[in-house]
Design a protein around this motif. Structure first.
Motif, short mmCIF file in Angstrom:
data_model
loop_
_atom_site.label_atom_id
_atom_site.label_comp_id
_atom_site.label_asym_id
_atom_site.label_seq_id
_atom_site.Cartn_x
_atom_site.Cartn_y
_atom_site.Cartn_z
N LEU A 117 47.57 44.48 36.47
CA LEU A 117 47.81 45.67 35.66
C LEU A 117 49.29 45.99 35.72
O LEU A 117 49.88 46.01 36.79
CB LEU A 117 47.02 46.86 36.22
CG LEU A 117 47.38 48.25 35.70
CD1 LEU A 117 46.95 48.42 34.25
CD2 LEU A 117 46.76 49.34 36.56
N ILE B 282 46.67 45.24 30.79
CA ILE B 282 45.74 44.63 31.75
C ILE B 282 45.58 43.17 31.39
O ILE B 282 45.34 42.82 30.23
CB ILE B 282 44.37 45.33 31.72
CG1 ILE B 282 44.55 46.78 32.17
CG2 ILE B 282 43.36 44.60 32.59
CD1 ILE B 282 43.30 47.60 32.09
N CYS C 84 38.75 46.08 35.85
CA CYS C 84 39.99 45.75 36.53
C CYS C 84 40.52 46.98 37.27
O CYS C 84 40.88 46.90 38.45
CB CYS C 84 41.03 45.23 35.54
SG CYS C 84 42.63 44.85 36.28
#
Length: 153
Positions: free
Chosen positions: A105, A125, A138
């Motif tokens: 990220l 991401i 995520c």
């Protein structure tokens, strides 16, 4: 009344006897008890009650929508995701990078002139391999990693 004699009498008697026999047998069939019904399956509630309960995943396993990060200050992001693995300046933004085994990220902070604080404005991401965590999964994975690292301090 006409009197019937001889072979016609035997036929007439035989017909009456046949009818009487048929009615008697039919009446017996009507009084027979019905065959027992086949065993029915247990009611649905009994089946459900016998199944083990489905575990509810802990809140940390649920996705955290990345849009939730937008507008957060640096301390707020750090409280949610922990310290970034890398920080770089990319004028006019400051970029924090987070990584786990499955995802990466990049969170872009811009100076909010009204508050003089850096706030997250956008993110990127990237799964780290095919099938890696994406989107909210995520962010949730990064959050879990932050919680684990807090627990080991």
């Amino acid at each position: 009344m006409l009197a019937v004699r001889g072979p016609a009498m035997r036929f007439h008697s035989a017909t009456h006897s046949s009818i009487a026999l048929a009615l008697a047998l039919g009446g017996c069939a009507m009084h027979e008890s019905p065959a027992p019904a086949p065993a029915s399956p247990p009611p649905p509630a009994a089946v459900v009650a016998s199944l083990p309960p489905v575990p509810t995943p802990p809140p940390s396993l649920r996705p955290i929508e990345p849009q939730r990060l937008v507008g957060l200050t640096q301390p707020e992001v750090q409280a949610l995701l922990g310290a970034p693995s890398a920080v770089r300046e990319q004028p006019p933004s400051l970029v924090w990078t987070y990584r786990t085994g499955d995802c990466g990220l990049e969170l872009f902070f811009y100076l909010d002139l009204a508050t003089k604080a850096y706030k997250a404005l956008t993110y990127d991401i990237k799964p780290r391999h095919p099938g890696g965590a994406e989107g909210g999964f995520c962010v949730a994975e990064l959050h879990r990693a932050a919680l684990r690292s807090e627990g080991t301090r």
